[in-house]
Motif scaffolding. Structure first.
Motif, PDB file in Angstrom:
ATOM      1  N   ALA A   3       0.755  -1.452  -0.354  1.00 15.57           N
ATOM      2  CA  ALA A   3      -0.007   0.104  -0.367  1.00 15.57           C
ATOM      3  C   ALA A   3       1.070   1.073  -0.398  1.00 15.57           C
ATOM      4  CB  ALA A   3      -0.467  -0.007   0.676  1.00 15.57           C
ATOM      5  N   ALA A   4       2.437   1.056   0.935  1.00 20.76           N
ATOM      6  CA  ALA A   4       2.937   2.479   0.183  1.00 20.76           C
ATOM      7  C   ALA A   4       3.251   2.531  -0.628  1.00 20.76           C
ATOM      8  CB  ALA A   4       3.797   1.805   2.190  1.00 20.76           C
ATOM      9  N   ARG A   5       4.097   1.095  -1.168  1.00 17.95           N
ATOM     10  CA  ARG A   5       4.259   1.656  -2.819  1.00 17.95           C
ATOM     11  C   ARG A   5       3.705   2.587  -4.013  1.00 17.95           C
ATOM     12  NH1 ARG A   5       8.308   3.772  -5.562  1.00 17.95           N
ATOM     13  NH2 ARG A   5       8.450   2.516  -7.504  1.00 17.95           N
ATOM     14  N   ALA A   6       1.907   1.880  -4.063  1.00 19.58           N
ATOM     15  CA  ALA A   6       1.038   2.065  -4.420  1.00 19.58           C
ATOM     16  C   ALA A   6       0.610   3.711  -4.024  1.00 19.58           C
ATOM     17  CB  ALA A   6       0.374   1.337  -4.129  1.00 19.58           C
ATOM     18  N   THR A   7       1.285   4.470  -2.755  1.00 21.29           N
ATOM     19  CA  THR A   7       0.983   5.472  -2.714  1.00 21.29           C
ATOM     20  C   THR A   7       1.888   6.683  -2.986  1.00 21.29           C
ATOM     21  OG1 THR A   7      -0.206   4.844  -0.863  1.00 21.29           O
ATOM     22  CG2 THR A   7       0.194   6.952  -0.419  1.00 21.29           C
ATOM     23  N   GLU A   8       3.233   5.890  -3.060  1.00 22.86           N
ATOM     24  CA  GLU A   8       4.236   6.893  -3.038  1.00 22.86           C
ATOM     25  C   GLU A   8       3.855   7.048  -5.257  1.00 22.86           C
ATOM     26  OE1 GLU A   8       8.866   6.555  -3.957  1.00 22.86           O
ATOM     27  OE2 GLU A   8       8.442   4.751  -3.016  1.00 22.86           O
ATOM     28  N   LEU A   9       3.472   5.980  -5.569  1.00 26.43           N
ATOM     29  CA  LEU A   9       3.678   5.892  -6.954  1.00 26.43           C
ATOM     30  C   LEU A   9       2.171   7.008  -7.512  1.00 26.43           C
ATOM     31  CD1 LEU A   9       3.950   2.339  -8.076  1.00 26.43           C
ATOM     32  CD2 LEU A   9       5.454   3.928  -8.627  1.00 26.43           C
ATOM     33  N   ARG A  10       1.249   6.981  -6.507  1.00 25.68           N
ATOM     34  CA  ARG A  10       0.586   7.410  -7.268  1.00 25.68           C
ATOM     35  C   ARG A  10       0.493   9.043  -6.370  1.00 25.68           C
ATOM     36  NH1 ARG A  10      -2.740   4.172  -4.280  1.00 25.68           N
ATOM     37  NH2 ARG A  10      -4.034   2.292  -5.808  1.00 25.68           N
ATOM     38  N   ALA A  11       1.483   9.773  -5.752  1.00 25.63           N
ATOM     39  CA  ALA A  11       1.869  11.163  -5.896  1.00 25.63           C
ATOM     40  C   ALA A  11       3.105  11.682  -6.591  1.00 25.63           C
ATOM     41  CB  ALA A  11       2.597  10.706  -4.009  1.00 25.63           C
ATOM     42  N   THR A  12       3.816  10.123  -7.200  1.00 28.32           N
ATOM     43  CA  THR A  12       5.137  10.641  -7.884  1.00 28.32           C
ATOM     44  C   THR A  12       5.469  11.159  -9.155  1.00 28.32           C
ATOM     45  OG1 THR A  12       6.194   8.737  -7.299  1.00 28.32           O
ATOM     46  CG2 THR A  12       6.609  11.150  -5.861  1.00 28.32           C
ATOM     47  N   GLU A  13       4.654   9.322 -10.025  1.00 31.86           N
ATOM     48  CA  GLU A  13       4.799   8.817 -10.948  1.00 31.86           C
ATOM     49  C   GLU A  13       3.865   8.480 -11.651  1.00 31.86           C
ATOM     50  OE1 GLU A  13       8.864   6.299  -9.811  1.00 31.86           O
ATOM     51  OE2 GLU A  13       7.374   5.079 -10.243  1.00 31.86           O
ATOM     52  N   LEU A  14       2.880   8.688 -11.588  1.00 34.31           N
ATOM     53  CA  LEU A  14       1.693   8.590 -12.547  1.00 34.31           C
ATOM     54  C   LEU A  14       0.796   9.486 -13.103  1.00 34.31           C
ATOM     55  CD1 LEU A  14       0.007   5.672 -10.283  1.00 34.31           C
ATOM     56  CD2 LEU A  14       1.528   5.600 -11.801  1.00 34.31           C
ATOM     57  N   ARG A  15       2.313   9.831 -13.767  1.00 31.88           N
ATOM     58  CA  ARG A  15       1.505  11.564 -14.535  1.00 31.88           C
ATOM     59  C   ARG A  15       2.477  11.317 -15.994  1.00 31.88           C
ATOM     60  NH1 ARG A  15      -1.060  16.197 -13.116  1.00 31.88           N
ATOM     61  NH2 ARG A  15      -0.351  15.358 -11.156  1.00 31.88           N
ATOM     62  N   ALA A  16       1.148  11.073 -16.765  1.00 33.56           N
ATOM     63  CA  ALA A  16       1.665  10.904 -17.884  1.00 33.56           C
ATOM     64  C   ALA A  16       1.635  12.045 -19.047  1.00 33.56           C
ATOM     65  CB  ALA A  16       1.548   9.524 -18.959  1.00 33.56           C
ATOM     66  N   ASP A  17       2.601  12.782 -20.000  1.00 32.95           N
ATOM     67  CA  ASP A  17       3.270  13.513 -21.231  1.00 32.95           C
ATOM     68  C   ASP A  17       1.871  12.453 -22.198  1.00 32.95           C
ATOM     69  OD1 ASP A  17       3.655  15.197 -19.208  1.00 32.95           O
ATOM     70  OD2 ASP A  17       6.345  14.569 -20.410  1.00 32.95           O
ATOM     71  N   CYS A  18       1.539  12.991 -23.401  1.00 29.41           N
ATOM     72  CA  CYS A  18       0.924  12.877 -24.008  1.00 29.41           C
ATOM     73  C   CYS A  18       1.449  13.819 -25.014  1.00 29.41           C
ATOM     74  CB  CYS A  18       0.029  12.132 -24.564  1.00 29.41           C
ATOM     75  SG  CYS A  18      -1.442  13.003 -23.802  1.00 29.41           S
ATOM     76  N   THR A  19       1.787  13.320 -27.006  1.00 27.35           N
ATOM     77  CA  THR A  19       1.447  14.204 -27.727  1.00 27.35           C
ATOM     78  C   THR A  19       1.236  13.669 -29.073  1.00 27.35           C
ATOM     79  OG1 THR A  19       3.950  14.632 -27.658  1.00 27.35           O
ATOM     80  CG2 THR A  19       3.239  14.730 -29.385  1.00 27.35           C
ATOM     81  N   VAL A  20       0.140  14.315 -29.782  1.00 28.11           N
ATOM     82  CA  VAL A  20      -0.781  13.845 -30.768  1.00 28.11           C
ATOM     83  C   VAL A  20      -0.326  14.042 -32.341  1.00 28.11           C
ATOM     84  CG1 VAL A  20      -2.760  12.774 -31.892  1.00 28.11           C
ATOM     85  CG2 VAL A  20      -2.187  13.612 -29.324  1.00 28.11           C
ATOM     86  N   ASP A  21       0.474  12.858 -32.985  1.00 30.21           N
ATOM     87  CA  ASP A  21       1.027  13.258 -34.255  1.00 30.21           C
ATOM     88  C   ASP A  21      -0.587  13.774 -35.188  1.00 30.21           C
ATOM     89  OD1 ASP A  21       0.223  11.337 -35.616  1.00 30.21           O
ATOM     90  OD2 ASP A  21       2.295  10.154 -36.058  1.00 30.21           O
ATOM     91  N   ALA A  22      -0.202  14.495 -36.762  1.00 29.96           N
ATOM     92  CA  ALA A  22      -1.777  14.762 -37.318  1.00 29.96           C
ATOM     93  C   ALA A  22      -2.381  13.430 -38.409  1.00 29.96           C
ATOM     94  CB  ALA A  22      -0.935  14.842 -38.235  1.00 29.96           C
ATOM     95  N   HIS A  23      -1.697  12.595 -37.907  1.00 29.47           N
ATOM     96  CA  HIS A  23      -2.461  10.983 -38.221  1.00 29.47           C
ATOM     97  C   HIS A  23      -3.318  10.271 -37.479  1.00 29.47           C
ATOM     98  CE1 HIS A  23      -0.076  10.824 -41.699  1.00 29.47           C
ATOM     99  NE2 HIS A  23       0.886  11.373 -41.280  1.00 29.47           N
TER     100      HIS A  23
END
Length: 280
Positions: A3-23
């Protein structure tokens, strides 16, 4: 996973960048510590009360900048609906919901200027109301993209362009009263020179007087029938960077004989006209 590891991930790592191309290809990037086989999981959000049925998995591969990257190719097309995004660090482990980082959607802004073949597939990453990353997808055999909408006291004129089909003999714009089969207003579109551009005008007084068994209030959904006998194509606005436009594109209302009419976009970005009769 603890549970501690899951909480840590939610706070620090679970943010994703995304880029969309013309296709329509979407590239996701996020930072992870050691993981043997991380994957991006997309889940088609089920209708209320229905079980989850469709998921799509994409491997998160090491990238040159030290992050992990997943590429969602334009094919196969995603089914129409809202797709929630998750991190699956290892197979069989708990999936963790992703929040949005930077979203580069510049290629989508002028998407309405590019002609689309059939089927018309659209994907737009967006932030949900509760702050998570999701992808809105549309998949239609053909699509009528609404452009400028000019509302006056007497009428509403809509410019549009057809994608995935062409206008033919007997083409018609149909306003169908929602919930009342057979109650339809038929309009003749004014076609452009290339067989795809068209426009149509809704007379407010005629629509206000149109039938149905109700009180006169109701919703009229707008369709194009590209040719006589052809399947109807919904008129809407999908080909840009807005996943939800209902609260953003707000048009003025017109009142005729105690009836108020206002065009609007539905939760699916389809064009409709709300007709409300003022109680006497």
């Amino acid at each position: 996973m603890s549970a501690a590891r899951a909480t840590e991930l939610r706070a620090t790592e679970l943010r994703a960048d995304c880029t969309v191309d013309a296709h329509g290809r979407i590239t996701f990037g996020l930072r992870l510590d050691s993981a043997i086989h991380p994957q991006l999981l997309l889940r088609l959000r089920p209708k209320k009360g229905q079980p989850e049925q469709v998921v799509h998995l994409v491997d998160l591969e090491p990238a040159e900048d030290g992050r992990r990257r997943a590429v969602l190719d334009s094919e196969p097309a995603l089914a129409e609906g809202r797709w929630d995004t998750y991190l699956l660090r290892e197979r069989g482990e708990e999936r963790l919901r992703l929040r949005p980082g930077l979203r580069d959607q510049r290629t989508l802004v002028d998407g309405h200027t590019r002609d689309r073949s059939s089927p018309v597939a659209v994907r737009i990453p967006y932030a949900t109301k509760d702050g998570y990353l999701a992808v809105r997808a549309w998949l239609r055999t053909a699509h009528s993209e609404a452009g400028a909408i000019d509302v006056t006291d007497r009428s509403m004129t809509v410019a549009a362009r057809l994608h995935g089909a062409s206008l033919g003999e007997g083409a018609a714009v149909l306003l169908r009263r929602r919930g009342e089969a057979g109650v339809v207003q038929t309009l003749e579109p004014r076609a452009g020179g290339d067989g795809r551009d068209f426009s149509f005008t809704v007379d407010h007084q005629e629509l206000a007087a149109a039938g149905g068994t109700g009180s006169g209030s109701g919703i009229w959904d707008v369709f194009l029938q590209p040719a006589e006998g052809a399947p109807r194509v919904r008129v809407g606005r999908l080909l840009d960077d807005l996943a939800d436009r209902k609260e953003i594109f707000v048009y003025p209302a017109a009142t005729v004989g105690g009836v108020t009419l206002r065009p609007y976009y539905t939760v699916d970005n389809d064009l409709s006209v709300a007709v409300t009769r003022t109680p006497s």
